[in-house]
Design an enzyme around this catalytic site. Structure first.
Site, mmCIF file in Angstrom:
data_model
loop_
_atom_site.group_PDB
_atom_site.id
_atom_site.type_symbol
_atom_site.label_atom_id
_atom_site.label_comp_id
_atom_site.label_asym_id
_atom_site.label_seq_id
_atom_site.Cartn_x
_atom_site.Cartn_y
_atom_site.Cartn_z
ATOM 1 N N GLY A 254 0.825 -4.309 4.415
ATOM 2 C CA GLY A 254 0.875 -5.705 4.398
ATOM 3 C C GLY A 254 -0.449 -6.378 4.324
ATOM 4 O O GLY A 254 -1.437 -5.980 3.730
ATOM 5 N N ARG B 189 -13.093 -9.190 -2.607
ATOM 6 C CA ARG B 189 -12.054 -8.925 -1.511
ATOM 7 C C ARG B 189 -11.610 -7.395 -1.328
ATOM 8 O O ARG B 189 -11.519 -6.688 -2.303
ATOM 9 C CB ARG B 189 -10.808 -9.776 -1.557
ATOM 10 C CG ARG B 189 -10.136 -9.810 -0.246
ATOM 11 C CD ARG B 189 -8.965 -8.630 -0.434
ATOM 12 N NE ARG B 189 -7.822 -8.656 0.430
ATOM 13 C CZ ARG B 189 -6.986 -7.925 0.661
ATOM 14 N NH1 ARG B 189 -6.570 -6.871 0.017
ATOM 15 N NH2 ARG B 189 -6.091 -7.838 1.634
ATOM 16 N N GLY C 83 -3.889 -7.375 4.632
ATOM 17 C CA GLY C 83 -5.043 -6.445 5.063
ATOM 18 C C GLY C 83 -5.965 -7.546 6.227
ATOM 19 O O GLY C 83 -6.444 -6.881 7.115
ATOM 20 N N THR D 53 0.751 -1.185 -0.083
ATOM 21 C CA THR D 53 -0.021 0.074 -0.046
ATOM 22 C C THR D 53 0.857 1.103 -0.193
ATOM 23 O O THR D 53 1.991 1.167 0.333
ATOM 24 C CB THR D 53 -0.919 -0.007 1.329
ATOM 25 O OG1 THR D 53 -1.191 -1.380 1.539
ATOM 26 C CG2 THR D 53 -1.661 1.077 1.267
ATOM 27 N N ASP E 53 -7.569 -3.948 4.278
ATOM 28 C CA ASP E 53 -7.474 -2.980 5.397
ATOM 29 C C ASP E 53 -7.553 -1.349 5.021
ATOM 30 O O ASP E 53 -7.996 -0.737 5.897
ATOM 31 C CB ASP E 53 -6.338 -3.233 6.382
ATOM 32 C CG ASP E 53 -5.128 -2.991 5.489
ATOM 33 O OD1 ASP E 53 -4.723 -3.634 4.506
ATOM 34 O OD2 ASP E 53 -4.108 -2.088 6.019
HETATM 35 N N1 GLY Z 1 -2.731 -3.810 2.836
HETATM 36 C C1 GLY Z 1 -3.299 -3.674 1.703
HETATM 37 C C2 GLY Z 1 -4.495 -4.963 1.432
HETATM 38 O O1 GLY Z 1 -4.432 -5.897 2.163
HETATM 39 O O2 GLY Z 1 -5.095 -4.846 0.653
#
Ligand code: GLY
Length: 331
Positions: free
Chosen positions: A243, A219, A245, A191, A222
């Site tokens: 990381g 999907r 999510g 991210t 986070d």
């Molecule tokens: N941290 C980004 C995701 O899991 O989509």
């Protein structure tokens, strides 16, 4: 007594294909909450692409502009970079070949906006801000988010890119029946989370991603979830996550970091404790990378990850650097 954390600088950083020399030196981040408030404005962001993004955020901060504008302008840089496979419409698609984008933004008044599962719009972060400023809602997803964006003048752009589509076709042929955790590093499933403190002492943050490459359709990770990928409390501090999510959502990661700071932890201690909480909740940590980045009201910084390899970019008046975060274990 002051607590200090030590981070080693990376030797080099590739940003937009340019190899930038970074000083090979050890820097000290002073994490003392009683340190004197000298560092603002300051902007932090996750991973190497944060170097370039911070430069654009800095243009706003250096002109005494608001942290909210800085973080939006900053992460738009990364969303515009079609060479990045984990942010923006240059990102990897889901298993069915659709590039779906997640983003959120939060300001010093705890106002926030978020967008999830958005297709074909170049700047999801600006859609998130438009939702925040023009609707009574916080989050719009999917077709509703797309219609909203088009209604506010955002243009439809075609995705995936040709080369991304070819990569996906190869992946699909080889992995049709598999479902594996991605290896999370600067090229894969990362991210951009950005947090900033402006010259007036106000905090804001932004977070944007195309998410887990070849994820299940539908999907959402986070990154668009306030409290997971991003949280800002202007009394205390701000935090963002990168990381896997699913693991970050389970502990409301960024909110946890900010609440730990409220209870008196330094940003560094708060990031370490949040990572430990994730570790404690999983029997198998194989491949489960998560990194947190935090900033308190005084400009003190913290960063910590489960595995080595997480780095972050910091920009203030006197510095623009890529720093390797400390971590719990080696891959
Ligand atoms: N941290 C980004 C995701 O899991 O989509």
């Amino acid at each position: 007594m002051k607590r200090r954390s030590f981070f080693k600088l990376g030797l080099s950083a590739t940003v937009l294909g340019v190899l930038r020399p970074v000083k090979a030196a050890e820097v000290i981040l002073d994490n003392s909450l009683d340190s004197i408030d000298l560092v603002k404005p300051i902007v932090l962001s996750t991973w190497e692409h944060g170097l370039e993004a911070n430069e654009n955020a800095w243009k706003v901060l250096a002109a005494d502009g608001p942290a909210l504008d800085a973080v939006e302008q900053g992460v738009r840089t990364t969303e515009s970079d079609m060479s990045i496979r984990s942010v923006g419409i240059g990102g990897r698609p889901d298993r069915d070949g659709h590039v779906t984008l997640d983003a959120c933004i939060m300001d010093q008044n705890s106002k926030c906006g978020a967008v999830g599962y958005l297709e074909g719009i170049k700047h999801p972060i600006s859609v998130a801000r438009t939702i925040m400023e023009n609707t009574p809602h916080v989050m719009l997803v999917g077709q509703g988010a797309k219609d909203f964006a088009l209604g506010y003048g955002f243009k439809h752009v075609k995705s995936p890119l040709k080369e991304v589509k070819s990569e996906w076709k190869v992946w699909k042929k080889e992995n049709k029946d598999k479902f594996e955790k991605p290896e999370i590093n600067h090229e894969n499933h990362d991210t951009i989370g950005m947090i900033a403190l402006d010259s007036k002492g106000n905090l804001s943050g932004a977070c944007t991603t195309s998410g887990w490459g070849y994820k299940l359709p539908g999907r959402i990770g986070d990154s668009p979830i306030i409290g997971a990928g991003l949280f800002v409390d202007n009394e205390i501090g701000a935090a963002t996550a990168t990381g896997l999510g699913e693991a970050i959502i389970r502990i409301a990661g960024s909110h946890t970091v900010v609440e730990l700071m409220r209870q008196g932890r330094t940003p560094q201690q708060a990031c370490e404790e949040a990572v430990q909480r994730i570790i404690d909740k999983h029997d198998n940590m194989e491949g489960l990378q998560v990194g947190f980045l935090a900033l308190d009201k005084k400009g003190n910084v913290g960063a910590y990850s489960v595995f080595n390899g997480f780095n972050f970019a910091v920009k203030s008046k006197d510095r623009s650097e890529l720093i390797d975060a400390s971590f719990d274990r080696n891959w």
